[in-house]
Design a protein around this motif. Structure first.
Motif, PDB file in Angstrom:
ATOM      1  N   ALA A  68       0.822  -1.218   0.000  1.00  0.00           N
ATOM      2  CA  ALA A  68       0.000   0.000   0.000  1.00  0.00           C
ATOM      3  C   ALA A  68       0.854   1.266   0.000  1.00  0.00           C
ATOM      4  CB  ALA A  68      -0.944   0.001   1.194  1.00  0.00           C
ATOM      5  N   ASN A  69       2.134   1.118  -0.217  1.00  0.00           N
ATOM      6  CA  ASN A  69       3.042   2.269  -0.307  1.00  0.00           C
ATOM      7  C   ASN A  69       3.086   3.094   0.973  1.00  0.00           C
ATOM      8  OD1 ASN A  69       3.707   1.766  -3.097  1.00  0.00           O
ATOM      9  ND2 ASN A  69       1.634   2.452  -3.545  1.00  0.00           N
ATOM     10  N   GLY A  70       2.980   2.422   2.093  1.00  0.00           N
ATOM     11  CA  GLY A  70       3.061   3.136   3.359  1.00  0.00           C
ATOM     12  C   GLY A  70       2.170   2.524   4.417  1.00  0.00           C
ATOM     13  N   HIS A  71       1.654   3.385   5.256  1.00  0.00           N
ATOM     14  CA  HIS A  71       0.856   2.956   6.403  1.00  0.00           C
ATOM     15  C   HIS A  71      -0.587   2.620   6.023  1.00  0.00           C
ATOM     16  CE1 HIS A  71       4.101   5.196   8.427  1.00  0.00           C
ATOM     17  NE2 HIS A  71       3.920   4.289   9.376  1.00  0.00           N
ATOM     18  N   VAL A  72      -1.145   1.662   6.757  1.00  0.00           N
ATOM     19  CA  VAL A  72      -2.574   1.372   6.725  1.00  0.00           C
ATOM     20  C   VAL A  72      -3.035   1.246   8.170  1.00  0.00           C
ATOM     21  CG1 VAL A  72      -2.472   0.221   4.476  1.00  0.00           C
ATOM     22  CG2 VAL A  72      -2.330  -1.145   6.558  1.00  0.00           C
ATOM     23  N   ALA A  73      -4.332   1.381   8.359  1.00  0.00           N
ATOM     24  CA  ALA A  73      -4.902   1.277   9.702  1.00  0.00           C
ATOM     25  C   ALA A  73      -5.780   0.042   9.768  1.00  0.00           C
ATOM     26  CB  ALA A  73      -5.719   2.525  10.026  1.00  0.00           C
ATOM     27  N   TRP A  74      -5.765  -0.599  10.923  1.00  0.00           N
ATOM     28  CA  TRP A  74      -6.544  -1.816  11.128  1.00  0.00           C
ATOM     29  C   TRP A  74      -7.328  -1.690  12.429  1.00  0.00           C
ATOM     30  CZ3 TRP A  74      -7.915  -5.859   8.318  1.00  0.00           C
ATOM     31  CH2 TRP A  74      -8.483  -6.961   8.969  1.00  0.00           C
ATOM     32  N   VAL A  75      -8.647  -1.869  12.333  1.00  0.00           N
ATOM     33  CA  VAL A  75      -9.492  -1.906  13.522  1.00  0.00           C
ATOM     34  C   VAL A  75      -9.524  -3.353  13.992  1.00  0.00           C
ATOM     35  CG1 VAL A  75     -11.816  -1.582  14.456  1.00  0.00           C
ATOM     36  CG2 VAL A  75     -10.903   0.050  12.780  1.00  0.00           C
ATOM     37  N   GLU A  76      -8.961  -3.602  15.131  1.00  0.00           N
ATOM     38  CA  GLU A  76      -8.907  -4.956  15.689  1.00  0.00           C
ATOM     39  C   GLU A  76     -10.183  -5.296  16.444  1.00  0.00           C
ATOM     40  OE1 GLU A  76      -7.316  -8.515  15.845  1.00  0.00           O
ATOM     41  OE2 GLU A  76      -6.096  -6.868  15.082  1.00  0.00           O
ATOM     42  N   GLU A  77     -10.661  -4.361  17.241  1.00  0.00           N
ATOM     43  CA  GLU A  77     -11.866  -4.564  18.048  1.00  0.00           C
ATOM     44  C   GLU A  77     -12.666  -3.267  18.055  1.00  0.00           C
ATOM     45  OE1 GLU A  77     -10.741  -5.918  22.013  1.00  0.00           O
ATOM     46  OE2 GLU A  77      -8.990  -6.919  21.152  1.00  0.00           O
ATOM     47  N   ALA A  78     -13.954  -3.387  17.817  1.00  0.00           N
ATOM     48  CA  ALA A  78     -14.857  -2.245  17.928  1.00  0.00           C
ATOM     49  C   ALA A  78     -16.149  -2.769  18.532  1.00  0.00           C
ATOM     50  CB  ALA A  78     -15.116  -1.604  16.572  1.00  0.00           C
ATOM     51  N   MET A  79     -16.542  -2.186  19.636  1.00  0.00           N
ATOM     52  CA  MET A  79     -17.661  -2.736  20.404  1.00  0.00           C
ATOM     53  C   MET A  79     -18.454  -1.619  21.056  1.00  0.00           C
ATOM     54  SD  MET A  79     -19.375  -4.939  22.074  1.00  0.00           S
ATOM     55  CE  MET A  79     -19.994  -5.558  23.603  1.00  0.00           C
ATOM     56  N   THR A  80     -19.766  -1.679  20.898  1.00  0.00           N
ATOM     57  CA  THR A  80     -20.671  -0.819  21.658  1.00  0.00           C
ATOM     58  C   THR A  80     -21.564  -1.743  22.473  1.00  0.00           C
ATOM     59  OG1 THR A  80     -20.650   0.863  19.930  1.00  0.00           O
ATOM     60  CG2 THR A  80     -22.437   0.960  21.512  1.00  0.00           C
ATOM     61  N   GLN A  81     -21.708  -1.441  23.727  1.00  0.00           N
ATOM     62  CA  GLN A  81     -22.495  -2.276  24.634  1.00  0.00           C
ATOM     63  C   GLN A  81     -23.937  -2.406  24.156  1.00  0.00           C
ATOM     64  OE1 GLN A  81     -22.925  -0.678  28.608  1.00  0.00           O
ATOM     65  NE2 GLN A  81     -22.783  -2.727  29.478  1.00  0.00           N
ATOM     66  N   HIS A  82     -24.456  -3.624  24.254  1.00  0.00           N
ATOM     67  CA  HIS A  82     -25.855  -3.851  23.907  1.00  0.00           C
ATOM     68  C   HIS A  82     -26.718  -2.919  24.746  1.00  0.00           C
ATOM     69  CE1 HIS A  82     -29.065  -6.199  22.158  1.00  0.00           C
ATOM     70  NE2 HIS A  82     -29.661  -6.181  23.338  1.00  0.00           N
ATOM     71  N   GLY A  83     -27.699  -2.321  24.153  1.00  0.00           N
ATOM     72  CA  GLY A  83     -28.526  -1.347  24.853  1.00  0.00           C
ATOM     73  C   GLY A  83     -28.066   0.079  24.602  1.00  0.00           C
ATOM     74  N   PHE A  84     -26.849   0.245  24.068  1.00  0.00           N
ATOM     75  CA  PHE A  84     -26.327   1.568  23.729  1.00  0.00           C
ATOM     76  C   PHE A  84     -26.000   1.665  22.245  1.00  0.00           C
ATOM     77  CE2 PHE A  84     -26.077   1.492  28.210  1.00  0.00           C
ATOM     78  CZ  PHE A  84     -26.316   2.799  28.591  1.00  0.00           C
ATOM     79  N   ARG A  85     -26.460   0.692  21.486  1.00  0.00           N
ATOM     80  CA  ARG A  85     -26.258   0.719  20.047  1.00  0.00           C
ATOM     81  C   ARG A  85     -27.302   1.634  19.410  1.00  0.00           C
ATOM     82  NH1 ARG A  85     -25.159  -5.619  20.288  1.00  0.00           N
ATOM     83  NH2 ARG A  85     -23.055  -5.436  21.096  1.00  0.00           N
ATOM     84  N   ARG A  86     -27.014   2.052  18.193  1.00  0.00           N
ATOM     85  CA  ARG A  86     -27.906   2.939  17.424  1.00  0.00           C
ATOM     86  C   ARG A  86     -28.045   4.322  18.077  1.00  0.00           C
ATOM     87  NH1 ARG A  86     -29.966   0.488  13.127  1.00  0.00           N
ATOM     88  NH2 ARG A  86     -30.064  -1.769  13.120  1.00  0.00           N
TER      89      ARG A  86
END
Length: 140
Positions: A68-86
């Motif tokens: 990719a000719n340099g840096h890339v970003a990776w999201v390893e974990e993304a979490m919103t608690q149930h009941g606080f989604r949307r």
């Protein structure tokens, strides 16, 4: 949204246990990794706080690549608690991570998920391949 701090460890551990499907976070391993991630300049842990309580988190990295000719970003974990989604928490976590990745000259952000495809598509993420993994430590 803010960067995670040492005192967030209990709330993030509880969310990580809710997040994990394939693995079960072990307390000793979590406690060893958390401060190291906070200190890692190539890692970012963000928290979404509602009324003083951590209700979501994101762990991501920026790393150098050849293709990719340099840096890339990776999201390893993304979490919103149930009941606080949307409520926009996940969107704000990803936007904040994107802003950080941009300052690190990342060419793009990627992640792997089997859930929430509509959520990621609404944020202009596109499907880009198939995710493979090989478990090296089956005792996890």
């Amino acid at each position: 949204m803010r960067r995670a701090e040492e005192h967030d460890i209990e709330e993030i551990f509880a969310l990580a246990r809710e997040f994990a499907l394939s693995f079960r976070p072990q307390r000793a391993a979590f406690d060893a990794a958390f401060p190291r991630l906070l200190e890692n300049p190539d890692a970012l842990i963000l928290v979404a706080v509602v009324d003083g309580v951590v209700r979501g988190y994101l762990l991501g990295f920026v790393h150098l690549t050849l293709f990719a000719n340099g840096h890339v970003a990776w999201v390893e974990e993304a979490m919103t608690q149930h009941g606080f989604r949307r409520r926009g928490l996940g969107r704000r976590l990803l936007e904040e991570f994107g802003a950080w990745a941009h300052t690190r000259d990342a060419g793009y952000i990627a992640l792997a998920t089997r859930r929430a495809q509509e959520f990621y598509q609404a944020l202009e993420y596109e499907s880009s391949g198939t995710y493979y993994r090989k478990v090296l430590k089956p005792d996890r």
